[in-house]
Scaffold this active site. Structure first.
Site, PDB file in Angstrom:
ATOM      1  N   CYS A   2      84.260 112.680 131.240  1.00  0.00           N
ATOM      2  CA  CYS A   2      83.134 112.714 132.173  1.00  0.00           C
ATOM      3  C   CYS A   2      82.057 113.680 131.689  1.00  0.00           C
ATOM      4  CB  CYS A   2      83.603 113.190 133.533  1.00  0.00           C
ATOM      5  SG  CYS A   2      84.993 112.278 134.165  1.00  0.00           S
ATOM      6  N   ARG A  27      80.257 110.337 124.632  1.00  0.00           N
ATOM      7  CA  ARG A  27      81.588 110.801 125.034  1.00  0.00           C
ATOM      8  C   ARG A  27      82.418 109.684 125.669  1.00  0.00           C
ATOM      9  NH1 ARG A  27      82.345 116.118 126.187  1.00  0.00           N
ATOM     10  NH2 ARG A  27      83.315 115.600 128.158  1.00  0.00           N
ATOM     11  N   TRP A  74      84.513 108.987 133.510  1.00  0.00           N
ATOM     12  CA  TRP A  74      85.529 108.328 132.685  1.00  0.00           C
ATOM     13  C   TRP A  74      86.781 108.385 133.538  1.00  0.00           C
ATOM     14  CZ3 TRP A  74      89.816 109.538 129.322  1.00  0.00           C
ATOM     15  CH2 TRP A  74      90.025 108.583 128.311  1.00  0.00           C
ATOM     16  N   ASN A 100      84.079 117.245 136.764  1.00  0.00           N
ATOM     17  CA  ASN A 100      84.875 116.864 135.596  1.00  0.00           C
ATOM     18  C   ASN A 100      86.213 117.555 135.721  1.00  0.00           C
ATOM     19  OD1 ASN A 100      82.595 115.688 134.638  1.00  0.00           O
ATOM     20  ND2 ASN A 100      82.365 117.006 132.846  1.00  0.00           N
ATOM     21  N   GLY A 101      87.276 116.880 135.346  1.00  0.00           N
ATOM     22  CA  GLY A 101      88.597 117.521 135.389  1.00  0.00           C
ATOM     23  C   GLY A 101      89.518 116.787 136.337  1.00  0.00           C
ATOM     24  N   GLU A 481     102.598 108.076 109.593  1.00  0.00           N
ATOM     25  CA  GLU A 481     101.275 108.335 110.152  1.00  0.00           C
ATOM     26  C   GLU A 481     100.425 109.147 109.166  1.00  0.00           C
ATOM     27  OE1 GLU A 481      99.396 107.253 112.176  1.00  0.00           O
ATOM     28  OE2 GLU A 481      97.924 108.808 112.619  1.00  0.00           O
ATOM     29  N   LYS A 485      96.871 107.919 107.602  1.00  0.00           N
ATOM     30  CA  LYS A 485      95.655 108.717 107.778  1.00  0.00           C
ATOM     31  C   LYS A 485      94.977 108.953 106.437  1.00  0.00           C
ATOM     32  CE  LYS A 485      95.020 108.592 110.910  1.00  0.00           C
ATOM     33  NZ  LYS A 485      95.270 108.048 112.207  1.00  0.00           N
ATOM     34  N   GLU A 488      93.479 105.592 104.995  1.00  0.00           N
ATOM     35  CA  GLU A 488      92.320 104.961 105.647  1.00  0.00           C
ATOM     36  C   GLU A 488      91.034 105.728 105.451  1.00  0.00           C
ATOM     37  OE1 GLU A 488      92.407 104.536 109.969  1.00  0.00           O
ATOM     38  OE2 GLU A 488      93.795 106.202 110.104  1.00  0.00           O
ATOM     39  N   HIS A 504     116.712 104.423  95.866  1.00  0.00           N
ATOM     40  CA  HIS A 504     117.074 102.995  95.842  1.00  0.00           C
ATOM     41  C   HIS A 504     115.944 102.148  95.253  1.00  0.00           C
ATOM     42  CE1 HIS A 504     120.772 103.844  97.877  1.00  0.00           C
ATOM     43  NE2 HIS A 504     120.100 104.589  98.737  1.00  0.00           N
ATOM     44  N   LYS A 603      86.948 100.593 115.231  1.00  0.00           N
ATOM     45  CA  LYS A 603      87.684 101.427 116.158  1.00  0.00           C
ATOM     46  C   LYS A 603      88.598 100.602 117.053  1.00  0.00           C
ATOM     47  CE  LYS A 603      88.884 105.271 118.068  1.00  0.00           C
ATOM     48  NZ  LYS A 603      89.901 106.002 117.300  1.00  0.00           N
TER      49      LYS A 603
HETATM   50  C1  F6R Z   1      94.270 104.350 112.658  1.00  0.00           C
HETATM   51  C2  F6R Z   1      93.982 103.683 113.905  1.00  0.00           C
HETATM   52  C3  F6R Z   1      94.530 102.310 114.106  1.00  0.00           C
HETATM   53  C4  F6R Z   1      94.848 102.056 115.576  1.00  0.00           C
HETATM   54  C5  F6R Z   1      95.266 100.603 115.819  1.00  0.00           C
HETATM   55  C6  F6R Z   1      95.675 100.358 117.249  1.00  0.00           C
HETATM   56  O1  F6R Z   1      93.770 105.642 112.626  1.00  0.00           O
HETATM   57  O2  F6R Z   1      93.298 104.193 114.731  1.00  0.00           O
HETATM   58  O3  F6R Z   1      95.651 102.080 113.312  1.00  0.00           O
HETATM   59  O4  F6R Z   1      95.878 102.926 115.965  1.00  0.00           O
HETATM   60  O5  F6R Z   1      94.209  99.755 115.478  1.00  0.00           O
HETATM   61  O6  F6R Z   1      94.637 100.684 118.121  1.00  0.00           O
HETATM   62  P1  F6R Z   1      94.906 100.955 119.638  1.00  0.00           P
HETATM   63  O7  F6R Z   1      95.721 102.207 119.735  1.00  0.00           O
HETATM   64  O8  F6R Z   1      93.549 101.112 120.257  1.00  0.00           O
HETATM   65  O9  F6R Z   1      95.668  99.785 120.166  1.00  0.00           O
END
Ligand code: F6R
Length: 608
Positions: A2, A27, A74, A100-101, A481, A485, A488, A504, A603
């Protein structure tokens, strides 16, 4: 999350509020609104949706007045809707509030206020504040606000405008950021610097427990106990982009640093004073939890990696068998869903096409579905029987950081909640685990201050073509993970391996100088991982180990060791992920990549 903006001065406030809200759009939000004191009294315009919709409403029915407050919401309590949008008012429309909060004790306060005759028009926690102020108002708005906030528990940044005293705004902060902008014949409130940067660069930054009373000619600062305080004005020399990133170079770095707050927000209101997990709104009863035969988890990418950690957490704490599937596989693999199966869909955005499809498939097969998501009102949240929200705030960088780690926190809460219902853990162990969970935010904060060595490691690996992450148990889940990271955003090829599996086959790829990042935070597996480190060292690998403070024996085998604060092995991924995120971040930055928008990625993946 928010956003708040407030204005009092000699200009018409409507456009100043609108412009301020637009500066907070980055945001993320789902509704917006303003309250302005006009000749007719206190008037509101608010709407679900974009600020442009609020703007259209204001074009049709403009408001003229020199004092006002505005908000982008939000959703956290109650779906996005016109009624739930801020500002909220008392029943006589004399007092308006933006917040907010989270107010943790809002249900109890609501009940008390309803008994006193106050009517509630929204599902929000915020509305209790406007009624409480009205209840305490006896000719002094500041005093009424003070009395009201003394009754609330939780996190809040609040701005108040009242028809009783239209020549002032009152602002209060507790655990949610708030700043006061100082101008010439006008003053401002903002939850973030961008909201007011166009109008002034001189601000007071409120601390927890501080309040401000603004008139057009001045600002008074005081504590919640009513003692006046003097504060130094802070001059902002950032530009707008820097302000949106809170002074960090990129959104990703900001979001990595947001994690202590994201952890706190995700836990807030879910651990009571008796150190029990409470999940308000969870309809899955203790009896149903006890009856569960199996759990399936479905997710994609980073959320899938969080689910892998979630599997270990839930299996260890409850002994319910858990299977984790990539959503894109699950939807077509004709999963075997027996009676009493719970399917948990994990998704930051709540809109990922494959996760939604997997969830629908599970439903059709008769499973009960729970969602862990960061976005209220998202498709995944709407379609699930139960939702456990992560409260990480909007994540803007494409590479997920704080959403992943907040998903881990959600899994700890869920696992402990289930263990409580099933009595699979004795009381003392439960309490100890919860106490350690509550320490994580400050441990992350502490860690973020001392990770310079990670930058140096990034320098070393930034010119490599491929590297390995290895680990056992939860370290293996985290290695996946860490590897994603790095791939990507740095575009360096990397692989995550279960440490015991290398011999193996893939050990053939290790040659002189190959970097291997060995995760070794799981105490019971430490010796085993140390042997695997020796195996790769013997083939010439350059090993960087990640261990809990005190595990110094690894210094004998690894070339370098990065330490994270001590915690229980089960909780270690929520700490160990931070240096790994930073390693990916620094490596990508050194290579000159656009860290926030890596190539070929989006995203939210709303197509199959
Ligand atoms: C990597 C990343 C993606 C998402 C994936 C699922 O940093 O962000 O691998 O995790 O596309 O996205 P959500 O969590 O929005 O379903």
């Amino acid at each position: 999350m928010c956003g708040i903006v407030g204005y009092i001065g000699n200009r018409n406030s409507q456009n100043i509020l609108l412009e301020g809200l637009k500066k907070l759009e980055y945001r993320g939000y789902d509704s917006a609104g303003v309250a302005i004191h006009t000749e007719a009294g206190l008037e509101l315009r608010k709407t679900k949706g974009r600020i442009s919709e609020l703007e259209t409403r204001l074009e049709a029915q403009p408001l003229t007045g020199f004092a006002g407050i505005g908000h982008t919401r939000w959703a956290t309590h109650g779906k996005p809707s016109d009624a739930n949008s801020h500002p909220h008012t008392d029943n006589d429309m004399k007092i308006s509030v933006v917040h907010n909060g989270i107010i943790e004790n809002h249900l109890q306060l609501k009940e008390e206020l309803e008994q006193l005759g106050y009517r509630f028009l929204s599902e929000t926690d915020t509305e209790v504040i406007s009624h409480l102020i009205a209840h305490h108002y006896e000719g002094d708005l500041t005093e009424a606000v003070r009395k009201a906030v003394s009754q609330v528990r939780g996190a809040y940044a609040i701005a108040v405008l009242s028809e009783h005293e239209p020549d002032k705004l009152v602002a209060v902060r507790w655990a949610s950021p708030l700043i006061i902008g100082v101008g010439q014949g006008e003053n401002f409130i903002g939850s973030d610097i961008p909201a007011i940067l166009e109008y002034t660069r001189d601000v007071y930054i409120l601390n927890d427990g501080e309040m401000a009373v603004l008139t057009r000619d001045g600002v008074e600062l005081m504590t919640l106990e009513g003692n006046f305080i003097a504060k130094q004005l802070f001059h902002i020399d950032w530009d707008l982009m820097m302000a949106e990133k809170n002074g960090f170079d990129t959104f990703m770095l900001k979001e990595i640093h947001d994690q202590p707050r994201a952890y706190q927000d995700t836990m807030r209101g879910r651990i009571n004073e008796g150190k029990e997990i409470v999940l308000p709104g969870m309809t899955l009863s203790a009896e149903q939890i006890r009856g569960l035969k199996q759990i399936h988890m479905v997710a994609c990418g980073t959320a899938y990696h969080a689910a892998l950690v979630g599997k270990t957490v839930i299996e260890r704490l409850t002994r319910i068998p858990v299977e984790v599937d990539l959503a894109s596989e699950y939807r077509y693999r004709m999963p075997v869903i027996r009676e009493n199966t719970l399917v948990i869909a994990v998704s930051q955005s709540g809109e990922t096409a494959d996760t939604l499809a997997a969830m629908r498939e599970a439903r059709q097969c008769g499973a009960r579905v729970m969602a862990i998501t960061n976005v209220i009102g998202s498709s995944v949240a709407r379609e699930a029987d139960d939702v456990l929200f992560t409260l990480a705030g909007p994540e803007i960088a494409v590479a997920s950081t704080k959403a992943y780690s907040s998903q881990l926190i959600a899994f700890y809460l869920l696992g402990l909640f289930m263990a409580q219902s099933m009595e699979t853990l004795d009381q003392a162990s439960l309490i100890e685990l919860i106490a350690m969970l509550e320490r994580l935010p400050s441990q992350v904060e502490e860690m973020l201050e001392g990770l310079e060595p990670v930058r140096q490691i990034a320098e070393q690996i930034s010119n490599q073509n491929h590297l390995f992450f290895i680990g056992r148990g939860l370290d293996y889940s985290l290695a996946m993970e860490a590897s994603l990271k790095l791939k990507e955003i740095s575009y360096i090829h990397s692989e995550a391996y279960a440490a015991g599996e290398l011999k193996h086959g893939s050990l053939a790829l290790i040659e002189e100088g190959t970097p291997v990042i060995a995760l070794a935070t799981q105490e019971l597996l430490l010796e085993k991982t140390a042997s695997n480190i020796k195996e790769v060292k013997a083939r010439g690998a350059y090993v960087i180990a990640l261990a809990l403070e005190g595990q110094t024996e690894l210094e004998k085998t690894a070339d370098q060791v990065i330490y994270v604060p001590r915690t229980y092995s089960l909780l270690a991924p929520a700490l160990a992920v931070v240096p790994l995120q930073l390693l990916a971040y620094y490596t990508a930055s050194i290579r000159g990549n656009d860290v926030d928008k890596p190539r070929n990625l989006a995203k939210s993946v709303t197509v199959e």
